[in-house]
Every structure is written in structure tokens, then in C-alpha cells.
Design an enzyme around this catalytic site. Structure first.
Site, PDB file in Angstrom:
ATOM      1  N   ALA A  11       0.926  -0.811  -0.224  1.00  0.00           N
ATOM      2  CA  ALA A  11       0.324  -0.051  -0.513  1.00  0.00           C
ATOM      3  C   ALA A  11       1.192   1.051  -0.375  1.00  0.00           C
ATOM      4  CB  ALA A  11      -0.921   0.073   1.041  1.00  0.00           C
ATOM      5  N   ARG A  34       1.413  -4.715   4.713  1.00  0.00           N
ATOM      6  CA  ARG A  34       2.519  -5.847   6.650  1.00  0.00           C
ATOM      7  C   ARG A  34       1.971  -4.644   7.601  1.00  0.00           C
ATOM      8  NH1 ARG A  34       9.052  -4.368   5.590  1.00  0.00           N
ATOM      9  NH2 ARG A  34       8.378  -1.993   4.829  1.00  0.00           N
ATOM     10  N   LYS A 165      16.381   1.382 -16.348  1.00  0.00           N
ATOM     11  CA  LYS A 165      15.901   2.845 -16.705  1.00  0.00           C
ATOM     12  C   LYS A 165      16.340   3.637 -15.018  1.00  0.00           C
ATOM     13  CE  LYS A 165      12.278   3.264 -14.343  1.00  0.00           C
ATOM     14  NZ  LYS A 165      12.000   4.027 -13.192  1.00  0.00           N
ATOM     15  N   ASP A 218       9.689   5.098 -19.807  1.00  0.00           N
ATOM     16  CA  ASP A 218       9.824   4.968 -18.607  1.00  0.00           C
ATOM     17  C   ASP A 218      11.062   5.761 -18.066  1.00  0.00           C
ATOM     18  OD1 ASP A 218       9.245   4.813 -15.516  1.00  0.00           O
ATOM     19  OD2 ASP A 218       9.350   2.617 -15.668  1.00  0.00           O
ATOM     20  N   ASN A 230      14.913   8.055  -7.981  1.00  0.00           N
ATOM     21  CA  ASN A 230      16.287   7.713  -8.313  1.00  0.00           C
ATOM     22  C   ASN A 230      17.080   8.609  -9.496  1.00  0.00           C
ATOM     23  OD1 ASN A 230      15.705   5.473  -8.230  1.00  0.00           O
ATOM     24  ND2 ASN A 230      14.080   5.096  -8.674  1.00  0.00           N
ATOM     25  N   GLU A 255      14.690   2.339  -5.708  1.00  0.00           N
ATOM     26  CA  GLU A 255      15.477   1.308  -6.343  1.00  0.00           C
ATOM     27  C   GLU A 255      16.738   0.377  -7.153  1.00  0.00           C
ATOM     28  OE1 GLU A 255      13.858  -1.956  -4.749  1.00  0.00           O
ATOM     29  OE2 GLU A 255      11.661  -1.645  -4.925  1.00  0.00           O
TER      30      GLU A 255
HETATM   31  N1  LIG Z   1       5.821   5.248  -7.523  1.00  0.00           N
HETATM   32  C1  LIG Z   1       5.965   4.910  -8.454  1.00  0.00           C
HETATM   33  O1  LIG Z   1       6.083   6.384  -9.375  1.00  0.00           O
HETATM   34  C2  LIG Z   1       6.319   3.967  -9.343  1.00  0.00           C
HETATM   35  C3  LIG Z   1       7.079   2.609  -8.396  1.00  0.00           C
HETATM   36  N2  LIG Z   1       7.109   1.505  -8.851  1.00  0.00           N
HETATM   37  C4  LIG Z   1       7.519   0.389  -8.674  1.00  0.00           C
HETATM   38  O2  LIG Z   1       6.508  -0.177  -7.158  1.00  0.00           O
HETATM   39  C5  LIG Z   1       7.946  -0.816  -6.539  1.00  0.00           C
HETATM   40  C6  LIG Z   1       6.587  -0.339  -4.984  1.00  0.00           C
HETATM   41  O3  LIG Z   1       7.410   1.332  -5.426  1.00  0.00           O
HETATM   42  P1  LIG Z   1       6.451   2.795  -4.324  1.00  0.00           P
HETATM   43  O4  LIG Z   1       5.151   1.993  -4.082  1.00  0.00           O
HETATM   44  O5  LIG Z   1       6.788   3.777  -4.242  1.00  0.00           O
HETATM   45  O6  LIG Z   1       7.311   2.281  -2.596  1.00  0.00           O
HETATM   46  P2  LIG Z   1       6.873   2.700  -1.330  1.00  0.00           P
HETATM   47  O7  LIG Z   1       8.633   2.655  -0.801  1.00  0.00           O
HETATM   48  O8  LIG Z   1       5.810   3.532  -1.408  1.00  0.00           O
HETATM   49  O9  LIG Z   1       6.095   1.127  -0.600  1.00  0.00           O
HETATM   50  C7  LIG Z   1       6.841   0.190  -0.649  1.00  0.00           C
HETATM   51  C8  LIG Z   1       6.098  -1.127  -0.338  1.00  0.00           C
HETATM   52  O10 LIG Z   1       6.576  -2.383  -0.042  1.00  0.00           O
HETATM   53  C9  LIG Z   1       5.954  -2.739   1.181  1.00  0.00           C
HETATM   54  N3  LIG Z   1       7.339  -3.913   1.767  1.00  0.00           N
HETATM   55  C10 LIG Z   1       8.314  -3.098   1.319  1.00  0.00           C
HETATM   56  N4  LIG Z   1       9.472  -3.489   2.465  1.00  0.00           N
HETATM   57  C11 LIG Z   1       8.486  -4.839   2.214  1.00  0.00           C
HETATM   58  C12 LIG Z   1       8.700  -6.527   3.102  1.00  0.00           C
HETATM   59  N5  LIG Z   1       9.872  -6.537   3.439  1.00  0.00           N
HETATM   60  N6  LIG Z   1       7.391  -7.460   3.402  1.00  0.00           N
HETATM   61  C13 LIG Z   1       6.393  -6.630   3.134  1.00  0.00           C
HETATM   62  N7  LIG Z   1       6.186  -5.444   2.706  1.00  0.00           N
HETATM   63  C14 LIG Z   1       7.197  -4.462   2.113  1.00  0.00           C
HETATM   64  C15 LIG Z   1       6.245  -0.972   2.143  1.00  0.00           C
HETATM   65  O11 LIG Z   1       5.384  -1.661   3.076  1.00  0.00           O
HETATM   66  C16 LIG Z   1       5.162  -1.056   1.016  1.00  0.00           C
HETATM   67  O12 LIG Z   1       3.839  -1.318   1.195  1.00  0.00           O
HETATM   68  C17 LIG Z   1       8.942  -0.074  -6.337  1.00  0.00           C
HETATM   69  O13 LIG Z   1       9.404  -1.545  -7.033  1.00  0.00           O
HETATM   70  C18 LIG Z   1       9.030   0.812  -7.494  1.00  0.00           C
HETATM   71  O14 LIG Z   1      10.565   0.842  -8.125  1.00  0.00           O
HETATM   72  C19 LIG Z   1       6.786   1.580 -10.101  1.00  0.00           C
HETATM   73  C20 LIG Z   1       6.107   2.094 -10.620  1.00  0.00           C
HETATM   74  C21 LIG Z   1       5.393   3.067 -10.392  1.00  0.00           C
HETATM   75  O1  LIG Z   2       9.523   4.381 -11.740  1.00  0.00           O
HETATM   76  C1  LIG Z   2       8.714   4.993 -11.859  1.00  0.00           C
HETATM   77  C2  LIG Z   2       7.539   5.905 -12.636  1.00  0.00           C
HETATM   78  O2  LIG Z   2       7.761   5.234 -13.867  1.00  0.00           O
HETATM   79  C3  LIG Z   2       8.972   6.011 -10.389  1.00  0.00           C
HETATM   80  O3  LIG Z   2      10.257   6.370 -10.717  1.00  0.00           O
HETATM   81  P1  LIG Z   2      11.340   5.825  -9.454  1.00  0.00           P
HETATM   82  O4  LIG Z   2      11.011   4.743  -8.793  1.00  0.00           O
HETATM   83  O5  LIG Z   2      12.461   6.673  -9.487  1.00  0.00           O
HETATM   84  O6  LIG Z   2      10.805   7.373  -8.301  1.00  0.00           O
END
Ligand SMILES: NC(=O)C1=CN([C@@H]2O[C@H](COP(=O)(O)OP(=O)(O)OC[C@H]3O[C@@H](n4cnc5c(N)ncnc54)[C@H](O)[C@@H]3O)[C@@H](O)[C@H]2O)C=CC1
Ligand SMILES: O=C(CO)COP(=O)(O)O
Length: 308
Positions: A11, A34, A165, A218, A230, A255
Site C-alpha cells: 500500500a 504489512r 532505467k 519510462d 532515483n 530501487e
Molecule cells: N512510485 C512510483 O511512481 C512507481 C513505483 N514503482 C515500483 O513499485 C515498487 C514500490 O514502489 P513505491 O510504492 O513507490 O514504494 P513505497 O516505498 O511507497 O511502498 C513500498 C511498499 O512495499 C512494502 N514493503 C517493503 N518491504 C516489504 C517487506 N519486506 N515485506 C512486505 N512489504 C514490504 C511497504 O510496506 C510498502 O507498502 C518499487 O519497486 C518501485 O520501483 C513502479 C512504478 C511507479
Molecule cells: O518508475 C517510476 C515511474 O515509472 C518511478 O520512478 P522512481 O522510482 O524513480 O520514483
């Protein structure tokens, strides 16, 4: 007919944005994190689609927890994580496929800065799978007038575009932080894309996938937006902050830091040339300053412009 239920694991910023998109389309969405109020069993029970937006470091453990629960044979898994596992160098797709070998797994990846999507700005993405039917089901769930979803049959390529990327986005942040100008940035992004193609093709992805939304798309989004974590890592390193300081204050997960380390290790083992990644690696290890990293890239041997 029973309504389609989507379980979203994670979430954070991205899981929440994807939950909003599916809810707005009228789907029944259950969100798990979690420490949240709902158990994992309550969230995944009878789900038609289980989408993971967990940070890379949690993917294997969460997949193992889900494996211990009763899941329908028809359930489709979707992975939206962008990273590489340090111990195995596996991608999230490979982990979900390993844990659920008889289920369809779909990768969702594209230029999708979550803050813009939460502001209802228009965007496009890709859902990729070896199962065309599974990709189409996921396409239906997330498509709307403000979110255009394309299907693709190269899940590894789509995933690697979004993952690799992030390393180049750190370099782009450094480029802007050092105020190196538009020519330098264009050169970096273009040669960065070639580096992504070289690695991706070596690892089994299709070359053309990297010129699509999850690769070039991306790359452009994250290399040009201060909303990218990043990019922020690189920008702030160039402004003199330490990596520890930056990571302590950044909102959410960058990441690319971990991806750089894993990518460098695997590229070395496989003798793949990754000059930009190597300088990002040396920078985050504090082996070079941002200026020295730039210098090292500029004085490399003269060569023809190869595209792979
Ligand atoms: N925020 C964005 O714009 C985008 C993010 N992503 C990718 O999505 C993934 C998540 O990114 P965000 O939501 O931005 O990060 P965030 O840090 O906001 O959320 C990460 C989520 O993973 C959970 N988590 C982390 N470690 C955990 C563990 N050991 N066990 C269970 N849950 C765990 C956290 O509790 C949280 O709910 C990353 O791989 C990111 O690269 C992909 C596209 C867009
Ligand atoms: O992957 C993303 C957009 O597609 C989000 O980028 P960041 O993880 O660098 O914020």
C-alpha cells in the site's frame, strides 16, 4: 455473475495509485500492507487478480507467504515492482513465476510516476505476459479515459526496461545537479538506452521492447522529472549530499541504488560493457565524485556508435 476482485499487495505510493485506478473502474479492490488491519489471507482469498507493488526487498518473502495460502488455479498474478534480487539477480517476474509455475504472471510497467497518476493526469502503461488472455484481463481492469494500457508478449523485456532505467535516472539526476546542459543529458539518455538494450538482449529480452513505453518511455519520464526518487538520488549526490543522508529523507523506495549494485555484479560476471552503470556504481560506493564520474565517461576510448 460474481464481481472481479483485485488484491493489491503493497500500500505504498504505487500500490495505492493502482488501487485507485481499479476502484474507479468499478472493481472490488482489497489492499494489503504489512502492519495493516487486514490479514494476507483475507485480502487474497478468492481474488481473481493478485497484484504486487511491494519493494524489491520484500518480494520473495511475500510471494512465499502467498504460496502458503489457498489460491485458485485461475488467479492471475501481476507484478509492478522494478528491481533485481541481490542474492539471485532474479527479476520480480522470475520470482513470481518460480513460486507459482502454473499461474499466469503479468508484468505492469511504464512511464507511471505515481504522484501524477494520483492527480488524475493522463498516462499510458504496458501489461506483458506469455499468456495473451491474462494480459488482456489485466488491461481491462486498469484501462480508462485517463490510463491507456497496451498489451505486450515480452514480459521480461517490459520488466527490464522499467528496472534498468532506474540506474540511468540516477545518472540523469547527477547530470542536472551538475548543470551539464541539454546536450549532455540527451547524450546520456541515448547512450543509457543502448546500455539497457545491451543488457536486456543478453538476458533474453527482445530488443524492440526497449523502444516502447516501459523502456524509452519510462527512461524519459524518470530522467526528466524531479518526482522520480532515483533522479533525486543522483541530483542530490551532485549537490554534495551523501547517499545515507539522501536515502534517510527520500519518500518511498529508490530501487535504482540496489539495482546498480546487482546489475554491476552480473554484468562483470557476464562480461557485458556497462560504462554508465559502472560510474553510477562507483559514485554510490563513494569511489568517485560526480565530476570524476563524468570525466571517466568522457575520456573513454574512441569508438564507432554501436547500438547494442
Ligand atoms: N512510485 C512510483 O511512481 C512507481 C513505483 N514503482 C515500483 O513499485 C515498487 C514500490 O514502489 P513505491 O510504492 O513507490 O514504494 P513505497 O516505498 O511507497 O511502498 C513500498 C511498499 O512495499 C512494502 N514493503 C517493503 N518491504 C516489504 C517487506 N519486506 N515485506 C512486505 N512489504 C514490504 C511497504 O510496506 C510498502 O507498502 C518499487 O519497486 C518501485 O520501483 C513502479 C512504478 C511507479
Ligand atoms: O518508475 C517510476 C515511474 O515509472 C518511478 O520512478 P522512481 O522510482 O524513480 O520514483
Amino acid at each position: 455473475m460474481r464481481e472481479t476482485t483485485i488484491a493489491i499487495l503493497g500500500a505504498g505510493a504505487w500500490g495505492s495509485a493502482l488501487a485507485t485506478l481499479a476502484s474507479e473502474n468499478g472493481y472490488s479492490v482489497r489492499l494489503w500492507s504489512r502492519g495493516g488491519a487486514k490479514t494476507l489471507l483475507e485480502v487474497v482469498e478468492d481474488a481473481d487478480i493478485i497484484l504486487s507493488a511491494i519493494s524489491m526487498k520484500g518480494v520473495r518473502a511475500v510471494a512465499a507467504q502467498v504460496q502458503s495460502l489457498p489460491i485458485s488455479k485461475e488467479t492471475i498474478f501481476v507484478t509492478a515492482t522494478k528491481g533485481l534480487e541481490p542474492e539471485t539477480t532474479s527479476t520480480p517476474l522470475q520470482i513470481w513465476q518460480e513460486v507459482f509455475p502454473t499461474h499466469a504472471v503479468v508484468v505492469l510497467c511504464g512511464p507511471n510516476l505515481s504522484k501524477e497518476i494520483q492527480m488524475s493526469l493522463p498516462a499510458a502503461t504496458v501489461v506483458a505476459s506469455e499468456s495473451a488472455a491474462a494480459a488482456q484481463s489485466v488491461q481491462l481492469v486498469f484501462s480508462s479515459h485517463r490510463f491507456r494500457v497496451y498489451t505486450n508478449s515480452d514480459p521480461l523485456g517490459v520488466e527490464l526496461g522499467g528496472t534498468l532505467k532506474n540506474v540511468i535516472a540516477i545518472a540523469a539526476g547527477v547530470c542536472d545537479g551538475l548543470q551539464l546542459g541539454t546536450n549532455a543529458k540527451a547524450a546520456l539518455i541515448t547512450r543509457g538506452l543502448t546500455e539497457m538494450v545491451r543488457v536486456g538482449v543478453h538476458w533474453g529480452a527482445k530488443m524492440e521492447t526497449f523502444y516502447g513505453l516501459s523502456g524509452l518511455g519510462d527512461l524519459l519520464a524518470t530522467c526528466n522529472s524531479p518526482l522520480s526518487r532515483n533522479y533525486q538520488v543522483g541530483y542530490q549526490l551532485a549537490c554534495g549530499k551523501t547517499l545515507t543522508e539522501i536515502l534517510a529523507h527520500i519518500e518511498g523506495t529508490a530501487e535504482g541504488v540496489n539495482t546498480t549494485v546487482v546489475l554491476m555484479q552480473r554484468a562483470k560476471q557476464q562480461n557485458i560493457s556497462v560504462p554508465i552503470t559502472e560510474q553510477v556504481y562507483r559514485l554510490i560506493q563513494s569511489e568517485v565524485t560526480p565530476r570524476q564520474a563524468l570525466e571517466e565517461l568522457m575520456v573513454r576510448d574512441m569508438k564507432p556508435e554501436h547500438f547494442i
